[in-house]
Design a protein around this motif. Structure first.
Motif, PDB file in Angstrom:
ATOM      1  N   ALA A 296       0.826  -1.205   0.000  1.00  0.00           N
ATOM      2  CA  ALA A 296       0.000   0.000   0.000  1.00  0.00           C
ATOM      3  C   ALA A 296       0.860   1.254   0.000  1.00  0.00           C
ATOM      4  O   ALA A 296       0.513   2.257  -0.646  1.00  0.00           O
ATOM      5  N   GLY A 297       1.983   1.207   0.721  1.00  0.00           N
ATOM      6  CA  GLY A 297       2.886   2.358   0.722  1.00  0.00           C
ATOM      7  C   GLY A 297       3.473   2.616  -0.656  1.00  0.00           C
ATOM      8  O   GLY A 297       3.576   3.772  -1.091  1.00  0.00           O
ATOM      9  N   LEU A 298       3.847   1.544  -1.360  1.00  0.00           N
ATOM     10  CA  LEU A 298       4.393   1.713  -2.707  1.00  0.00           C
ATOM     11  C   LEU A 298       3.324   2.247  -3.673  1.00  0.00           C
ATOM     12  O   LEU A 298       3.610   3.097  -4.514  1.00  0.00           O
ATOM     13  N   ILE A 299       2.094   1.732  -3.536  1.00  0.00           N
ATOM     14  CA  ILE A 299       1.012   2.227  -4.397  1.00  0.00           C
ATOM     15  C   ILE A 299       0.751   3.705  -4.115  1.00  0.00           C
ATOM     16  O   ILE A 299       0.540   4.507  -5.036  1.00  0.00           O
ATOM     17  N   THR A 300       0.776   4.063  -2.828  1.00  0.00           N
ATOM     18  CA  THR A 300       0.590   5.469  -2.475  1.00  0.00           C
ATOM     19  C   THR A 300       1.701   6.330  -3.058  1.00  0.00           C
ATOM     20  O   THR A 300       1.459   7.443  -3.550  1.00  0.00           O
ATOM     21  N   LEU A 301       2.932   5.800  -3.002  1.00  0.00           N
ATOM     22  CA  LEU A 301       4.059   6.536  -3.580  1.00  0.00           C
ATOM     23  C   LEU A 301       3.869   6.721  -5.078  1.00  0.00           C
ATOM     24  O   LEU A 301       4.073   7.822  -5.612  1.00  0.00           O
ATOM     25  N   LEU A 302       3.473   5.662  -5.790  1.00  0.00           N
ATOM     26  CA  LEU A 302       3.269   5.768  -7.233  1.00  0.00           C
ATOM     27  C   LEU A 302       2.131   6.733  -7.549  1.00  0.00           C
ATOM     28  O   LEU A 302       2.197   7.483  -8.524  1.00  0.00           O
ATOM     29  N   ARG A 303       1.088   6.702  -6.694  1.00  0.00           N
ATOM     30  CA  ARG A 303      -0.039   7.594  -6.927  1.00  0.00           C
ATOM     31  C   ARG A 303       0.354   9.055  -6.735  1.00  0.00           C
ATOM     32  O   ARG A 303      -0.164   9.939  -7.413  1.00  0.00           O
ATOM     33  N   THR A 304       1.234   9.310  -5.772  1.00  0.00           N
ATOM     34  CA  THR A 304       1.639  10.690  -5.493  1.00  0.00           C
ATOM     35  C   THR A 304       2.882  11.100  -6.273  1.00  0.00           C
ATOM     36  O   THR A 304       3.315  12.245  -6.162  1.00  0.00           O
ATOM     37  N   LEU A 305       3.447  10.168  -7.058  1.00  0.00           N
ATOM     38  CA  LEU A 305       4.655  10.505  -7.811  1.00  0.00           C
ATOM     39  C   LEU A 305       4.446  11.688  -8.740  1.00  0.00           C
ATOM     40  O   LEU A 305       5.292  12.589  -8.807  1.00  0.00           O
ATOM     41  N   PRO A 306       3.314  11.763  -9.480  1.00  0.00           N
ATOM     42  CA  PRO A 306       3.108  12.961 -10.310  1.00  0.00           C
ATOM     43  C   PRO A 306       3.073  14.247  -9.486  1.00  0.00           C
ATOM     44  O   PRO A 306       3.587  15.280  -9.928  1.00  0.00           O
ATOM     45  N   THR A 307       2.473  14.181  -8.295  1.00  0.00           N
ATOM     46  CA  THR A 307       2.444  15.362  -7.430  1.00  0.00           C
ATOM     47  C   THR A 307       3.847  15.742  -6.989  1.00  0.00           C
ATOM     48  O   THR A 307       4.204  16.924  -6.940  1.00  0.00           O
ATOM     49  N   ILE A 308       4.649  14.725  -6.657  1.00  0.00           N
ATOM     50  CA  ILE A 308       6.030  14.986  -6.225  1.00  0.00           C
ATOM     51  C   ILE A 308       6.824  15.616  -7.364  1.00  0.00           C
ATOM     52  O   ILE A 308       7.537  16.615  -7.176  1.00  0.00           O
ATOM     53  N   LEU A 656     -11.275  -2.535  -5.709  1.00  0.00           N
ATOM     54  CA  LEU A 656     -12.599  -2.135  -5.241  1.00  0.00           C
ATOM     55  C   LEU A 656     -12.755  -0.621  -5.152  1.00  0.00           C
ATOM     56  O   LEU A 656     -13.829  -0.122  -4.837  1.00  0.00           O
ATOM     57  N   GLY A 657     -11.652   0.103  -5.395  1.00  0.00           N
ATOM     58  CA  GLY A 657     -11.716   1.552  -5.364  1.00  0.00           C
ATOM     59  C   GLY A 657     -11.519   2.149  -3.985  1.00  0.00           C
ATOM     60  O   GLY A 657     -11.870   3.306  -3.757  1.00  0.00           O
ATOM     61  N   VAL A 658     -10.945   1.390  -3.047  1.00  0.00           N
ATOM     62  CA  VAL A 658     -10.711   1.872  -1.685  1.00  0.00           C
ATOM     63  C   VAL A 658      -9.218   2.118  -1.513  1.00  0.00           C
ATOM     64  O   VAL A 658      -8.390   1.305  -1.943  1.00  0.00           O
ATOM     65  N   ARG A 659      -8.868   3.250  -0.890  1.00  0.00           N
ATOM     66  CA  ARG A 659      -7.462   3.517  -0.611  1.00  0.00           C
ATOM     67  C   ARG A 659      -6.959   2.478   0.389  1.00  0.00           C
ATOM     68  O   ARG A 659      -7.502   2.329   1.482  1.00  0.00           O
ATOM     69  N   SER A 660      -5.928   1.752   0.007  1.00  0.00           N
ATOM     70  CA  SER A 660      -5.555   0.532   0.729  1.00  0.00           C
ATOM     71  C   SER A 660      -4.678   0.762   1.944  1.00  0.00           C
ATOM     72  O   SER A 660      -4.594  -0.104   2.817  1.00  0.00           O
ATOM     73  N   LEU A 661      -3.998   1.912   2.037  1.00  0.00           N
ATOM     74  CA  LEU A 661      -3.029   2.081   3.117  1.00  0.00           C
ATOM     75  C   LEU A 661      -3.701   2.038   4.483  1.00  0.00           C
ATOM     76  O   LEU A 661      -3.204   1.402   5.419  1.00  0.00           O
ATOM     77  N   THR A 662      -4.856   2.692   4.613  1.00  0.00           N
ATOM     78  CA  THR A 662      -5.553   2.694   5.900  1.00  0.00           C
ATOM     79  C   THR A 662      -6.001   1.287   6.274  1.00  0.00           C
ATOM     80  O   THR A 662      -5.840   0.858   7.429  1.00  0.00           O
ATOM     81  N   LEU A 663      -6.540   0.531   5.322  1.00  0.00           N
ATOM     82  CA  LEU A 663      -6.959  -0.826   5.614  1.00  0.00           C
ATOM     83  C   LEU A 663      -5.770  -1.721   5.937  1.00  0.00           C
ATOM     84  O   LEU A 663      -5.855  -2.587   6.812  1.00  0.00           O
ATOM     85  N   ALA A 664      -4.643  -1.516   5.250  1.00  0.00           N
ATOM     86  CA  ALA A 664      -3.458  -2.326   5.506  1.00  0.00           C
ATOM     87  C   ALA A 664      -2.936  -2.093   6.923  1.00  0.00           C
ATOM     88  O   ALA A 664      -2.547  -3.040   7.621  1.00  0.00           O
ATOM     89  N   VAL A 665      -2.923  -0.839   7.351  1.00  0.00           N
ATOM     90  CA  VAL A 665      -2.502  -0.550   8.732  1.00  0.00           C
ATOM     91  C   VAL A 665      -3.459  -1.208   9.723  1.00  0.00           C
ATOM     92  O   VAL A 665      -3.040  -1.775  10.740  1.00  0.00           O
ATOM     93  N   GLY A 666      -4.767  -1.163   9.435  1.00  0.00           N
ATOM     94  CA  GLY A 666      -5.731  -1.816  10.304  1.00  0.00           C
ATOM     95  C   GLY A 666      -5.544  -3.324  10.352  1.00  0.00           C
ATOM     96  O   GLY A 666      -5.733  -3.950  11.400  1.00  0.00           O
ATOM     97  N   ALA A 667      -5.187  -3.936   9.215  1.00  0.00           N
ATOM     98  CA  ALA A 667      -4.944  -5.375   9.182  1.00  0.00           C
ATOM     99  C   ALA A 667      -3.704  -5.745   9.982  1.00  0.00           C
ATOM    100  O   ALA A 667      -3.619  -6.850  10.530  1.00  0.00           O
ATOM    101  N   TYR A 668      -2.747  -4.850  10.043  1.00  0.00           N
ATOM    102  CA  TYR A 668      -1.513  -5.120  10.788  1.00  0.00           C
ATOM    103  C   TYR A 668      -1.707  -4.939  12.288  1.00  0.00           C
ATOM    104  O   TYR A 668      -1.203  -5.714  13.098  1.00  0.00           O
ATOM    105  N   LEU A 669      -2.444  -3.905  12.691  1.00  0.00           N
ATOM    106  CA  LEU A 669      -2.619  -3.609  14.110  1.00  0.00           C
ATOM    107  C   LEU A 669      -3.520  -4.642  14.785  1.00  0.00           C
ATOM    108  O   LEU A 669      -4.274  -5.363  14.127  1.00  0.00           O
ATOM    109  N   SER A 670      -3.455  -4.672  16.107  1.00  0.00           N
ATOM    110  CA  SER A 670      -4.373  -5.511  16.872  1.00  0.00           C
ATOM    111  C   SER A 670      -5.787  -4.959  16.761  1.00  0.00           C
ATOM    112  O   SER A 670      -6.004  -3.738  16.701  1.00  0.00           O
ATOM    113  N   ILE A 671      -6.775  -5.855  16.750  1.00  0.00           N
ATOM    114  CA  ILE A 671      -8.168  -5.408  16.708  1.00  0.00           C
ATOM    115  C   ILE A 671      -8.514  -4.632  17.970  1.00  0.00           C
ATOM    116  O   ILE A 671      -9.451  -3.828  17.979  1.00  0.00           O
ATOM    117  N   ALA A 672      -7.756  -4.824  19.047  1.00  0.00           N
ATOM    118  CA  ALA A 672      -7.974  -4.043  20.270  1.00  0.00           C
ATOM    119  C   ALA A 672      -7.757  -2.559  20.008  1.00  0.00           C
ATOM    120  O   ALA A 672      -8.451  -1.708  20.576  1.00  0.00           O
TER     121      ALA A 672
END
Length: 826
Positions: A296-308, A656-672
């Motif tokens: 997700a971080g790499l996809i975010t980087l590629l998505r923001t590469l034009p902005t950079i 599915l059209g959802v920004r994946s970085l937030t979901l990926a962080v949630g999948a990594y963290l504890s559900i607590a």
């Protein structure tokens, strides 16, 4: 045809809140001291909350609100002094963000995280971020004032100006601090522990053991509640979706398919049937989550590469145009006064005075030299490299640092600091650095530590430059003196890094645990397998084994140690522990990554040493991401099946059209963590709905009053609504001849960064962080002195999961109540 000069002349000149000719107290001793105090506090709180939740929140507005109130109590305060306070204090939050995103990766790479190293690298990166930003200030803040809004900086200026006019918001922050601190005192395990800090339900339904291996739990802390409120329902719901997938879908599936295995499944070291939900999360979900976050971080980087790229090219273009305009200016004009070089030099305005170039360029060169000397003469223990590699690292810091400081300073002007892709810039730095090292053949673990050192300094510089540009925008709007603000930020950097390093070390030590392996592993020190290193004798005289109840899956205590009740003691003290040999596993196929204690008498590995950072209570997802990137390129010793599962999850979510970085962080963290944050997001949604409902009622009442006046007294109507235009079809409905509702109703109340709820939530975050750190310090004191703080017994009638849920619900209700209660206007 109008020239550029005439066009500029027609543009109205910007006028700050405090004019350049006006002199007010600014860089005062009290402002620096108060700002330094806030830098220490918010730096520590950011480390604590960021390592646990994987998120950070801006500190400039809460600091500004508190500063207005505190300085006012000591006499009349200047708006410029309050700006110095927030500039100094906000440096702690920005430096802490850069530190926790990168430097914990050293732990995941198998190295110790020394406080002195954190101090040095944070200082180098923090000051480079300020110094590299100074030459960009005129171009980004002044010349592009209308195009780069810097949302946090503008909002902070609004708060400071409102405080100067007499508005008071601090009571709501102090209220959140007080109630949040009182709640944490009784909730935190390291303090009074009156009720459980984490209610936990582990499903095991029916004869088929449905959902066994899963868990539903919530870390009911005020800081998570506050973070969830600030980020809102959508982001917190996406994070929880990741947690639900990991804890209620993936982990039960792993247990279902693997519970029949009699041998461990890599990278596990015990059979799946003996694993608790926390063991399953640590062994199988974390590598998958790390792969998801990396993808997700790499996809975010590629998505923001034009902005950079756009930010870079536009910056160079603007700079070239500015230089051309300066060179083509007439030598003398009536407006500008005498030409440069004439007998009378034009005096630089107070609001245009930056630190001189000798400080900027000389200081930058000195910092790079100091970094080289630091790497050369104080290398990471066990990670010594040659002088050429250290010189290359210093030069890479300059190259990547200036590149991404420029990018970060421009991007935050458009999207704000919260949405700035600093992690993507750091990933790009690490990938480029690791690729260079790979080409050179520098693939030993020591070079992985050197790569994260480079990435850490660049990340800290980029994070601090973004917040520095926000602060300078605030200063530009209110009429601050730039060089004084720049000095204040540098003071904030050097003060806050003391608390940042101490907090990282305290959390790593205070949240650590020692657990006995269910089955000791025979080992031969003379023939260690690949990826396992002998680090000599354990250096402590005693340790405390944390045991689990017998009924829990994955109990780490042998049956011989159980009491008559069938439960293991909560703690087991071991003495004479210097006999143990410390082993460090990195990328081994025999042992899970981490540290272990080997008993030379039995010739077995008996105890696992779980570091505080990386544990369920301080997962540090960004640090794990950085370690995964470096390991993947240099050592290529990763559980690739799990990593690629995470990559596949991200690709599915992106499709599915959802920004994946937030979901990926949630999948990594504890559900607590994610469940508690989601509760805060739900409260925000409820408050927003209540505001909409309130506005609808207010609009209906206002419109009814307007119609009554329209029919009874037109003169009174126009006096009451002076902006009403009877000839405007948007104001007067031609069909009915009555005023349109939107022409007379008040504007919609919306939540903002200075709303009652956001201020109260900021107080909850600060309270949870400060009191939580107090608990960590008490635990360290107990460990060092063998003394125990009096706490409530687990047998007290309030120590029940239901009580924990009830108290958290009451805290959430207080947030809902005070978020709807208007702020005092005076």
């Amino acid at each position: 045809m109008p020239t550029a000069a005439t066009t500029l002349a027609k543009t109205p000149a910007f006028k700050p809140f405090v004019s350049a000719t006006e002199s007010r107290p600014e860089l005062s001793v009290r402002a620096l001291l108060l700002g330094a105090l806030f830098g220490v506090l918010f730096g520590a709180v950011t480390v604590y909350v960021g390592l646990r939740a994987g998120l950070t929140v801006a500190a400039s507005i809460p600091i500004s609100v508190l500063s207005i109130s505190i300085l006012r109590a000591f006499g009349k305060a200047s708006i410029l002094e309050n700006n110095i306070v927030q500039s100094t204090g906000n440096a702690g939050q920005s430096i802490a963000s850069g530190v926790i995103f990168t430097l914990p990766a050293l732990i995941f790479l198998g190295f110790d995280l020394e406080a002195s190293r954190i101090f040095a690298l944070a200082l180098f990166g923090g000051w480079l971020g300020v110094l590299f930003m100074i030459p960009l200030r005129r171009q980004l803040i002044v010349e592009e004032h209308d195009s780069l809004i810097y949302p946090e900086g503008t909002a902070c200026a609004d708060v400071l100006m409102a405080g100067e006019r007499g508005g008071s918001f601090a009571s709501r922050v102090f209220l959140g601090l007080g109630l949040g601190a009182l709640y944490t005192l009784f909730q935190n395990d390291n303090l009074f522990a009156l009720w459980p800090s984490q209610p936990d339900y582990q499903p095991n339904l029916g004869p088929q053991h449905l959902l066994k291996g899963s868990a539903i739990r919530a870390d009911c802390t005020p800081e998570y509640l506050g973070v969830g409120y600030i980020i809102g329902l959508r982001v917190s719901a996406i994070m929880l979706a990741g947690g639900v997938f990991s804890w209620l879908v993936l982990m039960p599936a792993i247990y279902f398919f693997g519970s029949h295995l009699t041998t461990p499944l890599y990278p596990g070291t015990v059979p799946i049937a003996q694993m608790s939900p926390s063991d399953l999360w640590r062994t199988y979900v974390r590598p998958m989550g790390a792969g998801a976050v990396a993808a997700a971080g790499l996809i975010t980087l590629l998505r923001t590469l034009p902005t950079i790229v756009s930010a870079l090219t536009q910056g160079f273009r603007k700079n070239a145009v500015s230089q051309k305009e300066v060179s083509s200016r007439p030598e003398r004009s009536e407006v500008e006064g005498p030409a440069v070089g004439a007998a009378t030099e034009p005096r630089v305005k107070r609001t245009e005075h930056d630190l001189p170039p000798i400080v900027v360029f000389g200081g930058s060169a000195l910092l790079v030299l100091l970094m080289f000397l630091f790497l050369e003469f104080k290398p990471i223990p066990g990670a010594q490299v040659g002088a050429f590699a250290n010189l290359a690292a210093s030069l890479l810091v300059v190259a990547f640092g200036f590149l991404f400081v420029t990018v970060s300073a421009r991007i935050v002007g458009i999207v704000g600091s919260s949405a700035s892709p600093v992690s993507g810039m750091t990933i790009a730095t690490l990938m480029a650095t690791a690729a260079i090292f790979l080409v050179k053949g520098w693939t030993a673990p020591a070079f992985g530590a050197l790569a994260i050192t480079i990435g850490g300094v660049v990340c800290i510089a980029a994070a601090n430059s973004g917040d520095t540009s926000q602060d300078l925008k605030t200063g530009y709007l209110i009429g601050a003196t730039p060089w004084k603000q720049q000095v204040a930020i540098m003071v904030g950097v050097i003060v806050s890094i003391f608390s940042i390093g101490a907090t990282l070390s305290a959390m790593n030590n205070g949240l650590e645990s020692f657990q006995r392996l269910p089955r000791p592993i025979p080992f031969t020190l003379q023939n260690l397998p690949d990826g396992v290193q002998n680090e000599g004798n354990f250096t402590r005289d005693h340790l405390t084994l944390i045991a689990k109840k017998m009924g829990a899956p994955g109990s780490t205590v042998p049956s011989s140690n159980l009491g008559s009740s069938g439960e293991a003691p909560a703690k087991q003290e071991l003495t004479q522990t210097r006999q143990f040999i410390l082993l460090n596993a990195i990328g081994s196929t025999t042992l899970e990554d981490g540290k272990y204690l080997y008993n030379p008498t039995t010739q077995q590995i008996e105890i696992q040493w779980i570091q505080g950072i990386g544990s369920e209570k301080a997962a540090a997802p960004q640090g794990r991401l950085m370690a995964t990137v470096i390991n993947g390129i240099l050592s290529r010793k990763l559980p690739w099946t799990l990593v690629l599962l995470g990559v596949a999850l991200v690709l599915m979510v992106e499709l599915l059209g959802v920004r994946s970085l937030t979901l990926a962080v949630g999948a990594y963290l504890s559900i607590a963590t994610t469940l508690a944050i989601f509760v805060g997001g739900v409260i925000r949604w409820m408050v927003d709905r209540a505001l909409v409902h309130h506005h609808a009622q207010q609009a209906a009442a206002t419109h009814a009053h307007a119609i009554s006046l329209w029919h009874s007294d037109r003169q009174a109507f126009h006096a009451h609504y002076p902006d009403f235009d009877q000839t405007n079809p948007d104001h007067l409905d031609p069909a009915t001849g009555l005023p349109v509702p939107t022409s007379v109703t008040p504007s919609l109340d919306t939540e903002s960064e200075i709303s009652p709820g956001s201020l109260y939530a900021s107080g909850l975050i600060a309270a949870g962080g400060i009191v939580g750190l107090l608990g960590v310090c008490i635990k360290l004191y107990e460990s060092a002195t063998d003394r125990t703080m009096p706490r409530f017994s687990d047998a007290n009638p309030l120590h029940h999961d239901g009580i924990s849920v009830l108290m958290f619900a009451l805290l959430a209700f207080s947030l809902y109540y005070f978020a709807r209660k208007p702020l005092d206007s005076k």
